[in-house]
Design an enzyme around this catalytic site. Sequence first.
Site, PDB file in Angstrom:
ATOM      1  CE  LYS A 118      15.231  50.278  67.541  1.00  0.00           C
ATOM      2  NZ  LYS A 118      14.545  50.359  66.237  1.00  0.00           N
TER       3      LYS A 118
ATOM      4  CG  HIS B  97      42.171  89.252  79.436  1.00  0.00           C
ATOM      5  ND1 HIS B  97      41.659  88.244  80.226  1.00  0.00           N
ATOM      6  CD2 HIS B  97      42.997  89.973  80.220  1.00  0.00           C
ATOM      7  CE1 HIS B  97      42.150  88.362  81.451  1.00  0.00           C
ATOM      8  NE2 HIS B  97      42.965  89.396  81.474  1.00  0.00           N
TER       9      HIS B  97
END
Length: 505
Positions: free
Chosen positions: A133, A270
């Site tokens: 922070k 596929h």
Amino acid sequence: MKALISVYYKEGVEELAFALKELGYQLVSSGGTAEYLKNKGLEVVEVEDITKFPQMFDGRVKTLHPVIHGGILMRDWVEKDLEEAKRFGIEPIDVVVVNLYPFEEKLSEGLEEKELMEFIDIGGPALIRASAKNFYRVLVVCDPEDYGWVAQKLREGSISLKDRKYLALKAFSMTAYYDSLISRALSDLFEMNGVFPKFAIPVKSLGELRYGENPHQRAWLLENPLESLGITKAEVLHGKEMSFNNYLDADSSLRLVSQFQEPACVIVKHNNPCGVAIGRSPSEAFLKAKESDPESAFGGIVAFNQSVDLETAELLKELFLEVVLAPDYEERALEVLKTKKNLRIIQFFGFSHYWDIKKVSGGYLLQEEDTLDYQKLEVVSQRKPTIEEMEDMLFAFKVCKYAKSNAVVIAKGGRTLGIGTGNTSRVDSLRCAIQKAQRFGFDLNGAVMASEAFLPFSDSVELCAEVGISAIIQPGGSIRDKEVISACDRHGIALVFTGTRHFRH
């Protein structure tokens, strides 16, 4: 200048510690880390000497103190912070080097609940988040992989704001991952597997792939540490780098081939099965699967549920394939397959069930994985299926579960003869399956048909009757079930309801 070092994984941290010491930083540490650094010849100030408070409860409380967190969170560009720090005797801490208790590693050790709780880090995440922070002033290092380059840049005086932001973002990502791991692991441990209004699923990147489904898309391979098996845990033994599409197809083939006990082969193209068969050996299963649709098999993904032997490898060598998957390979078989430079050879160890997640705009859809084969096997026609027909129907219904909806599978003798997938009309899927089977010269008399969802009309039954299909398996549940059953009885077709739908969109 102060540097706080408190790490579980200590190996290599002295490289960074020596760099900090050379630059005039006072090293602050506690417990095992302090002892480790002292043994390396470094002078260390104990945390207790700064907080004036002993560590408590077997080390559960040591850095959770205003002097420590104040030293991290104070802003040197805010006058009020400087005044308060002076008033309370808080000195700034400029570098924080922390990593966390090994909760992830301990999950696999079968610890008792209370033992496992001891490996949930509290102080570490608090230190990391506080430092991240305040990254403008505090440099946070939470990954041992960063010790080397950070030490070098510190010595060069070249740590940039971009470096600080990178380390801060990495720190927040680590604590987010750590907390999500704990949350999901405890939901399993406590047998509370529902979804809370706010929750997270832990994933870690195994690396960036060449590209996504298409070359203009970036892609990564992510792993869920709570899943012990699966395609991300498989080992690439040979061949080109696996692509995004390779992983999708390989996972699909792995899941389907794992449904069978007897030697089985699945060929996927596929993300749809194009040939599936069982046989007395892997080689027989492969030949039957390939002959089901020899056109689609070209450039496909081939998976086996048993070890690939030399005979099978010689057959595979004759066909262009993208990927071969198996739980094991005979040494000579592997030598033959490795003569194909680009063929990806994968050894897998099974797969595990978790959540099924799909992306939608603005969020995600999440569901349990489809793990049920069927709820019942109810013969609803006048004619009962033969033993052979029932075996083929169960085989075809398993295949149907892994084909894209609307899906229809025609099978006979333990192999698929035709597969129709992805059509918006179920009868169109059936037409496609029949046309494929006929194009490759299969006799459909005595074949069976499986549908992953109910037949909404009797038109599919009429088509089956025209080509000689003798038995149908489907979930049932349509408002026109009576019409479908009547059509089957009229044509002498055996009909079995499973009570279970397997949509796969």
